[in-house]
Motif scaffolding. Structure first.
Motif, PDB file in Angstrom:
ATOM      1  N   PRO A 157       0.997  -1.398   0.177  1.00 30.50           N
ATOM      2  CA  PRO A 157       0.132  -0.023   0.027  1.00 30.50           C
ATOM      3  C   PRO A 157       0.902   1.329   0.005  1.00 30.50           C
ATOM      4  O   PRO A 157       0.301   2.431  -0.048  1.00 30.50           O
ATOM      5  N   GLY A 158       2.007   1.064   0.102  1.00 32.58           N
ATOM      6  CA  GLY A 158       3.227   2.157   0.069  1.00 32.58           C
ATOM      7  C   GLY A 158       3.349   2.499   1.702  1.00 32.58           C
ATOM      8  O   GLY A 158       2.618   1.790   2.444  1.00 32.58           O
ATOM      9  N   GLY A 159       4.189   3.348   2.018  1.00 29.35           N
ATOM     10  CA  GLY A 159       4.226   3.492   3.432  1.00 29.35           C
ATOM     11  C   GLY A 159       4.660   4.979   3.654  1.00 29.35           C
ATOM     12  O   GLY A 159       4.992   5.874   2.696  1.00 29.35           O
ATOM     13  N   SER A 160       4.906   5.328   4.690  1.00 32.11           N
ATOM     14  CA  SER A 160       4.674   4.508   5.832  1.00 32.11           C
ATOM     15  C   SER A 160       3.204   4.548   6.456  1.00 32.11           C
ATOM     16  O   SER A 160       2.703   3.684   7.144  1.00 32.11           O
ATOM     17  N   SER A 161       2.465   5.386   5.838  1.00 33.92           N
ATOM     18  CA  SER A 161       0.872   5.414   6.323  1.00 33.92           C
ATOM     19  C   SER A 161       0.344   4.529   5.554  1.00 33.92           C
ATOM     20  O   SER A 161      -0.978   4.734   5.208  1.00 33.92           O
ATOM     21  N   GLY A 162       0.725   3.380   5.158  1.00 37.67           N
ATOM     22  CA  GLY A 162       0.051   2.283   4.434  1.00 37.67           C
ATOM     23  C   GLY A 162      -1.243   1.836   5.020  1.00 37.67           C
ATOM     24  O   GLY A 162      -2.231   1.750   4.311  1.00 37.67           O
TER      25      GLY A 162
END
Lengths: 494, 95, 483
Positions: A157-162
């Motif tokens: 989902p990507g990061g860091s705020s996945g």
């Protein structure tokens, strides 16, 4: 009728005020969705149904009294980097053990004051260090989007705020808090087809947010529309005497700017962002974005941000240096994980070795090294000087343009098994987002189209310090032009 | 500037991270990869450039001298892995 | 004669610099709102900031900054309108954040100078290198448990001023005099209570030795010495250790040491192995500390009179001896007491009484100026009774003693005990007549030229009056009557 989990925040607020739905119903619908999908997506580390339902009931009571706040009854996911009083807060690290903060972060306090409902704590890269969410001690998050014809391939989902971005995309929350140190709001927003904004440094208080790199960390919202981001950001923002870096500035009505339009705005197109390895689809999307804005009456101006190419290297000195110091407090003495040792030093070394994951350790070591005797000037001071040059590039750009348009990421979401072992290759994900953190300026990412495989692609808008309103105006224009209606494969049943 | 094993060991000790001997070569390679890459900054001309420490305010805001905090012994100790009465406890330290 | 240590290879000069940690007098801590009061329950005065909890942020206390500025002004030092906080990174059980917030590169106070006075009256200027603000650490207790150390964070985050001297000190005596003078200035300013037993003032002592005329040799730092006497002893012990090493052909290693007060020697400190690599960098949680020049001027205008100025004033305006002026200005409380007694009275007489019988009385009763059984007002009243001839000097001393015992006002004591001096000439003449009648033979001898007997008559008269006759009147009247 709209399914409760498909509401926008603005739409849900209207429905709540019109009593078409109760906050408890809205919350239950989300809790059910979380129960159903979280075992697969792993977007939440901790789910707090009792707390959420109690908050929802209180919101219903407030609405009944005619005292609804701007977020009364809105179910949110809270990135597990925000300390929440009485609720375990992990930073997705083993080192915090079962740490339960006795205090509430300023941002979450403000959200609660405005009536929000907290569904739980969203997953993230450990200590917000990463671009894939794979460094979480609680396991990676699955991107709810799927490549066409490849439903088995798990994408990051990507990061860091996945966890925040995945939860919002999969309809497991109407919005989420997130933080952005080098792109941690914007890159996962782009990967998950949602909108996120990192405001100007100092706009949101850092009090109660577990620090990664203090001079770069900034909180912001993730939501499914530009307007929803505006609503959330207004609640999250504001001066906080408990944070010495908090800006004492009035908070504008960001949502009012969304419909403002872009007529007469000068939009900068930085030539240095045409990086090597940029996917042709993203390049095309970028051109599409320019065309939309031009059609809406904006003027496009080619600009130069010459120090952009050194931004990543600068970041990977500054951020680890600050992190090495910020993470020294995790020593197994006052809270968190402790591994016994033969003496205090041994206890420290064993606790920290057992508590931190590989990427965190790597950054602590790099940070410790660049600050250590004999290297400070060559690395840290040099990086701070280049940082000043990066900021100067932007300062000069603002003389010619009102905002800057770039791609949000160099690629669409990649597969969990496609990540490279080379940490430097992984760091390149942040190439477009990182300059905003170094310069302290606001940046927004929003979905603008799909690639050939059906994955969302995002554009980024950068603006002057404390001029988030212009970002909302441009974001609103792009959102209307793009008319992005695609939804992820994995999401709460409509 | 490239790190050798001894430096990796020293840095890990400074950072209080236990590193097993067999992991040192891998770490050495990784860190050298990262440091080699950030080495590019040396090429940037920064003559006369004032280093930029943070993104925030120009100057510190000062608070008034009032006791507004503390008096929460149990809350401070509540998360402690080891405590003795109202103290945090650690293995004995020899000064 | 300058201080040296005699070694086998000749005389060694001692070079000393002091880093003094002075706890700032303030209600709350430097970066948190927790109280600073001494002696609270363990961990009762701790904010989550002081305990280094996740997400906690520092916010600076204005009064602590003001105190540092006042101290800088009191040390005749430069006030830096732009300064900055850095992090000093190291791990220790009582350092919750894993770093100390300090001012490394840009301290709030720059170069200054104070003057010390030695026993032989010599005065010497000692350079101040800098003063900076920093957080104190917590306290480790190592003697409560066989295998554990206990940590109390009450002191964690309390504001300290680290005051660094130039290596200008050359003997244990000079080191002691410097610390005494510094403490005196801090207490006058009210910026540090100077209480060394409670740890409000601690010194790190940098010592090296050299042959006269040489440059500096390697120095060692003796940490956390907590009394002036121990500072002097530590200097001597460490200097001797270094002389022995050099003379044995060995080398002094730069290191941090501790002074063992029971054995009177210094020893290496094991817990400081990372001391050479603190990885200082600007604290990203704290923008620069920028002072308003007008505010600094306000603080300057409101500074109290300092000991040197006060001493000079006592000599010039009150005509006191330099010694009395020195003694009376050593402690701010003493000077205040003296000025209260001297106000509207003869300042020299007040000084004589205070430095003489009053101090002796305090000593005898184990009291100090702070808890003196005699108030300045009562002592002043006693001096008034002397000035208006109610009491003779001798009687006044008696009254003072009773005052020490009972705490009563001198007027009350005089009344109760009938100690009032007799100045009624008629009454004195009546007594003289009686004495002369009883001693007619002596009167005859006196009148025939044996003038030595005058003293005898004075004594007899005073004895008959129980000492209460005004001595001057007794003399005059006797002379007249004896003819």
């Amino acid at each position: 009728m709209t399914a409760p989990t498909d509401f926008t925040i603005a739409g849900a607020r209207a429905a709540l005020d019109a009593r078409r739905i109760s906050a408890v119903e809205l919350t239950r619908a989300h809790l059910d969705a979380v129960e159903q999908l979280n075992p697969r997506l792993n977007a939440y580390i901790t789910i707090t149904p009792e707390v959420a339902l109690a908050q929802a009931a209180a919101a219903d009571a407030a609405i009944a009294r005619g005292e609804a706040g701007p977020l009364s009854g809105i179910p949110l996911a809270i990135k597990d980097l925000f300390c929440t009083a009485g609720i375990r807060t992990t930073a997705a690290s083993r080192i915090l053990g079962d740490f339960v903060p006795p205090y509430e972060s300023t941002v979450t306090t403000k959200l609660l004051q405005d009536g929000a409902v907290f569904l739980g704590k969203a997953n993230l890269d450990e200590f917000a260090m990463g671009s894939s969410n794979l460094s979480s001690a609680f396991g990676g998050v699955e991107n709810p989007w799927k490549r066409a014809g490849a439903p088995e391939t798990v994408l990051v989902p990507g990061g860091s705020s996945g966890g925040s971005a995945a939860a919002v995309a999969a309809r497991l929350a109407l919005g989420a808090t997130a933080t952005d140190t080098g792109g941690s709001i914007r890159q996962p927003a782009a990967f998950c087809g949602v909108t996120g904004i990192k405001p100007t440094y100092g706009r949101c208080s850092r009090y109660g947010i577990i620090a990664y790199a203090s001079s770069l960390d900034q909180a912001g919202p993730v939501a499914r529309t530009v307007e929803d981001c505006a609503i959330l950001l207004r609640s999250m923002s504001g001066f906080d005497p408990k944070d010495s870096t908090s800006a004492n500035r009035a908070v504008p009505d960001f949502a009012a700017a969304v419909a403002r339009g872009v007529k007469g705005l000068r939009i900068g197109i930085p030539r240095e962002y045409r990086v090597e390895g940029l996917s042709p689809e993203i390049d095309a999307l970028w051109q599409q974005g320019m065309d939309w804005l031009k059609a809406e009456g904006a003027e496009l101006v080619e600009i130069s941000l010459p120090h952009t190419r050194h931004a990543l290297a600068t970041y990977y000195i500054v951020a680890p240096a600050e992190a090495s110091s910020n993470l020294a407090r995790y020593d197994g003495v006052r809270f968190g994980l402790r591994e016994d040792g033969k003496d205090l030093k041994d206890l420290y070394e064993r606790s920290r070795a057992a508590g931190f994951g590989a990427e965190v350790k790597r950054r602590i070591l790099v940070g410790t090294y660049v600050l250590s005797a004999g290297y400070y000037d060559a690395y840290y001071v040099k990086a701070q000087q280049v940082r000043a040059l990066i900021k100067r590039d932007f300062d000069q750009a603002w003389e010619k343009v009102d905002a800057i348009l770039t791609p949000a990421t160099p690629t669409a979401a990649f597969g969990r098994d496609e990540t490279q072992d080379d940490p430097v290759a992984m760091y390149l994900n942040d190439v477009f987002t990182i300059t905003a953190n170094l310069a302290g300026i606001p940046g927004m990412a929003l979905p603008a189209g799909l690639d050939a495989q059906g994955l969302p692609l995002g554009l980024q808008i950068l603006g002057r310090p404390f001029d988030e309103e212009t970002l909302f105006a441009i974001g609103g224009a792009i959102e209307r032009a793009a008319d992005f209606k695609a939804t992820p494969a994995v999401r709460a049943a409509a | 500037m490239s790190l050798d094993t001894a430096t990796v060991r020293r840095v890990a000790s400074l950072a209080r991270l236990r590193v097993e001997e067999q992991d040192l070569p891998r770490l050495e390679t990784e860190l050298n990869g990262i440091l080699g890459w950030i080495e590019q900054l040396q090429a940037v001309d920064t003559t006369g450039v004032e280093p930029m420490a943070g993104g925030g305010a120009e100057s510190l805001r000062m608070r008034e001298d009032q006791v507004t905090d503390g008096g929460q012994q149990q809350a401070v100790l509540a998360n402690a892995p080891d405590r003795a009465d109202a103290f945090f406890a650690v293995p004995k330290v020899v000064e | 004669m300058s201080y040296t240590i005699e070694g086998g290879t000749g005389a060694w000069e001692v070079v000393i610099g002091l880093e003094v940690h002075a706890q700032v007098t303030s209600l709350a801590k430097l970066f948190s709102g927790a109280a600073t009061e001494f002696g609270a329950e363990p961990n009762a005065q701790v904010s989550f900031i002081d305990a280094g909890f996740p997400g906690m942020l520092p916010v600076i206390n204005r009064e602590c900054v003001a105190q540092a500025v006042r101290t800088g002004l009191g040390l005749n030092a430069q006030v830096n309108l732009w300064s900055r906080f850095d992090r000093k990174n190291y791990f220790y059980a009582d350092l919750p954040q894993g770093y100390q917030i300090s001012q490394y590169q840009f301290p709030i106070i720059g170069k200054g100078e104070i003057e010390i006075e030695l026993a032989d009256g010599t005065r010497k200027a000692i350079g101040i290198t800098r003063l900076h603000l920093e957080q104190d650490a917590g306290k480790s207790l190592h003697d409560q448990h066989p295998t554990k150390s206990y940590i109390d964070l009450n002191r964690s985050g309390v504001a300290l001023m680290e005051i660094v001297s130039e290596p200008d000190l050359r003997s244990p005596e000079e080191a002691g005099a410097y610390l005494t003078k510094l403490r005196q200035i801090l207490r006058y300013l009210g910026t540090c209570d100077g209480n060394m037993e409670q740890g409000s003032l601690r010194a790190d002592v940098n010592v090296s030795v050299r042959k006269p005329g040489e440059g500096f040799r390697t120095r060692c730092e003796v940490k956390n010495v907590n009394s002036i006497r121990f500072v002097m002893q530590a200097v001597e012990a460490e200097a001797r250790r270094q002389v022995e090493l050099w003379e044995a052909g060995e080398v002094v290693e730069q290191e941090t040491r501790l002074f063992d007060t029971t054995r009177g020697v210094t020893r290496s400190m094991r817990s400081k192995e990372d001391a050479h690599d603190y990885r200082y960098f600007p604290d990203p949680d704290l923008p620069p500390l920028v002072l308003d020049a007008a505010w600094v001027e306000e603080l300057k205008a409101a500074l109290p009179e300092l000991p040197d100025a006060r001493r000079a004033r006592y000599v010039q305006d009150f005509g006191l001896t330099p010694y009395d002026a020195h003694v009376l200005t050593l402690e701010k409380e003493t000077a205040a007491f003296y000025e209260a007694v001297a106000r509207g009275r003869d300042p020299k007489m007040a000084a004589n009484w205070i430095t003489g019988d009053f101090f002796a009385g305090l000593n005898r009763t184990g009291a100090s100026i702070g808890n003196s059984p005699i108030s300045a007002a009562d002592l002043g009243a006693l001096l008034d009774l002397i000035s208006d001839s109610t009491l003779s000097g001798k009687l006044a001393k008696e009254v003072l003693e009773v005052m020490f015992e009972t705490g009563k006002a001198p007027g009350v004591i005089v009344e109760e005990r009938g100690l009032k001096q007799v100045t009624d000439t008629g009454a004195i003449e009546a007594v003289i007549d009686e004495v002369m009648a009883k001693n007619a033979d002596k009167v005859a001898e006196y009148r025939s030229g044996k003038e030595k007997l005058f003293g005898f008559f004075v004594g007899q008269t005073m004895k008959a009056m129980q000492g209460k006759g005004n001595p001057a009147l007794v003399n005059d009247l006797l002379k007249k009557k004896l003819g």
